[in-house]
Design an enzyme around this catalytic site. Structure first.
Site, PDB file in Angstrom:
ATOM      1  N   ASP A  58       0.867  -1.169   0.000  1.00  0.00           N
ATOM      2  CA  ASP A  58       0.000   0.000   0.000  1.00  0.00           C
ATOM      3  C   ASP A  58       0.910   1.226   0.000  1.00  0.00           C
ATOM      4  O   ASP A  58       1.890   1.275   0.754  1.00  0.00           O
ATOM      5  CB  ASP A  58      -0.852   0.047   1.269  1.00  0.00           C
ATOM      6  CG  ASP A  58      -2.104  -0.810   1.189  1.00  0.00           C
ATOM      7  OD1 ASP A  58      -2.146  -1.719   0.328  1.00  0.00           O
ATOM      8  OD2 ASP A  58      -3.026  -0.596   1.999  1.00  0.00           O
ATOM      9  N   HIS A  67       4.886  -7.151   0.226  1.00  0.00           N
ATOM     10  CA  HIS A  67       4.619  -8.481  -0.307  1.00  0.00           C
ATOM     11  C   HIS A  67       5.403  -8.730  -1.597  1.00  0.00           C
ATOM     12  O   HIS A  67       5.895  -7.798  -2.224  1.00  0.00           O
ATOM     13  CB  HIS A  67       3.115  -8.625  -0.567  1.00  0.00           C
ATOM     14  CG  HIS A  67       2.276  -8.498   0.672  1.00  0.00           C
ATOM     15  ND1 HIS A  67       1.483  -9.531   1.131  1.00  0.00           N
ATOM     16  CD2 HIS A  67       2.101  -7.479   1.558  1.00  0.00           C
ATOM     17  CE1 HIS A  67       0.850  -9.149   2.239  1.00  0.00           C
ATOM     18  NE2 HIS A  67       1.222  -7.902   2.519  1.00  0.00           N
ATOM     19  N   SER A  72       8.437   4.501   5.064  1.00  0.00           N
ATOM     20  CA  SER A  72       9.607   3.975   4.379  1.00  0.00           C
ATOM     21  C   SER A  72       9.284   3.698   2.923  1.00  0.00           C
ATOM     22  O   SER A  72       8.253   4.127   2.413  1.00  0.00           O
ATOM     23  CB  SER A  72      10.148   2.729   5.071  1.00  0.00           C
ATOM     24  OG  SER A  72      11.482   2.521   4.685  1.00  0.00           O
TER      25      SER A  72
END
Length: 298
Positions: free
Chosen positions: A115, A171, A258
């Site tokens: 995201d 992911h 980050s």
């Protein structure tokens, strides 16, 4: 300092980012005194460790309801939707989502790794011309290898910026077998646009971890997790040498915003048009993990 604006893939609208700690960010990266404080103290690992320690304390959970409301976080997506179920802020920050909350794109596609707000280039060599005028992107420094830099110099690249308000697990973009991560030491400066507009090199001087994912159709895909101010840890949750599915969790960041940088060998991926268009026009694209990054092949 200019506001941070991005385009939302799902609404098609241009939005202004609501920045956590914006006043402090403007002070640090927008004033000479703030920049002195950055270099003398703020980028030091001890500062981020102290911030992480504070976010691990039970008392840090007291402001969760206010945080969720202020930043409009949809807790119905979380495995634990009740903020009272989190022992501290970091417990909440590294929360998992319910099964199905982030569908993984099917077919001959490559998935977004996180995201966040994404920038993408079909050719890594174009970053100098598009992202930050007057600043060169040092791929060899980012990867810690001249050989890898040569291999990926003209491949597709995706820069995924995670804000503190985002779901903070990242992911795998494709199915394959990952190697053990390679840790590259460095400081922990912010990777927000406030910072990168002035010094893009934080992307390749900050602490980071590089993972090589061996795949059948895409060759070797590189994933670089970049630490930043306030990030207590980069935590890899996968098992090196064990095959993973597209969209499977790779790891998470403890407290702080980050970045994850994903690189592909030349000719392996065609980046989604909206990502390329928005990047060329100077906008990041907000989109979810598992959504389409691009198509396999050219």
């Amino acid at each position: 300092m200019e506001n941070i604006v991005f385009r939302n893939r799902y609404t098609g609208q241009t939005e202004t980012e609501k920045v956590m700690g914006e006043r402090a960010m403007r002070l640090i990266y927008g004033t000479s005194l703030g920049r002195v404080a950055l270099h003398v103290l703020i980028k030091r690992a001890i500062v981020s460790r102290l911030m992480g320690w504070q976010k691990d304390r039970p008392s840090s959970a007291r402001g969760l309801d206010k945080f969720v409301q202020e930043y409009g976080i949809d807790m119905s997506e979380a495995e634990r939707p009740d903020t009272a179920d989190y022992s501290c802020f970091n417990d909440f920050f590294t929360r998992k989502l319910k099964a199905g909350a982030r569908p993984v794109c099917a077919g001959n596609t490559v998935a977004l790794p996180a995201d966040g707000r994404h920038s993408a280039w079909q050719d890594a060599a174009a970053i100098d011309r598009v992202f930050i005028k007057g600043q060169s992107f040092d791929l060899a420094a980012l990867l810690g290898s001249e050989d890898l830099a040569a291999k990926y110099a003209h491949g597709a690249v995706l820069l995924s910026r995670l804000c503190p308000v985002d779901y903070h697990r990242y992911h795998f973009t494709a199915a394959g077998t990952p190697e053990a991560p390679r840790r590259i030491p460095g400081p922990l400066a912010s990777v927000s646009p406030y910072c990168l507009r002035r010094r893009l090199s934080w992307l390749w001087t900050n602490k980071r971890e590089l993972t090589v994912l061996h795949t059948e159709q895409l060759g070797d895909v590189l994933s670089v997790a970049v630490g930043a101010t306030g990030v207590g840890a980069i935590c890899q949750t996968y098992t090196p040498g064990k095959a993973v599915a597209k969209g499977e969790e790779q790891g998470y960041f403890a407290f702080g915003g980050s970045t994850v940088i994903t690189l592909f060998e030349p000719g392996r991926v065609t980046i989604a048009p909206d990502l390329l268009t928005n990047t060329a026009e100077g906008y990041e694209t907000y989109a979810h993990v598992g959504d389409v990054l691009g198509e396999m092949g050219i």
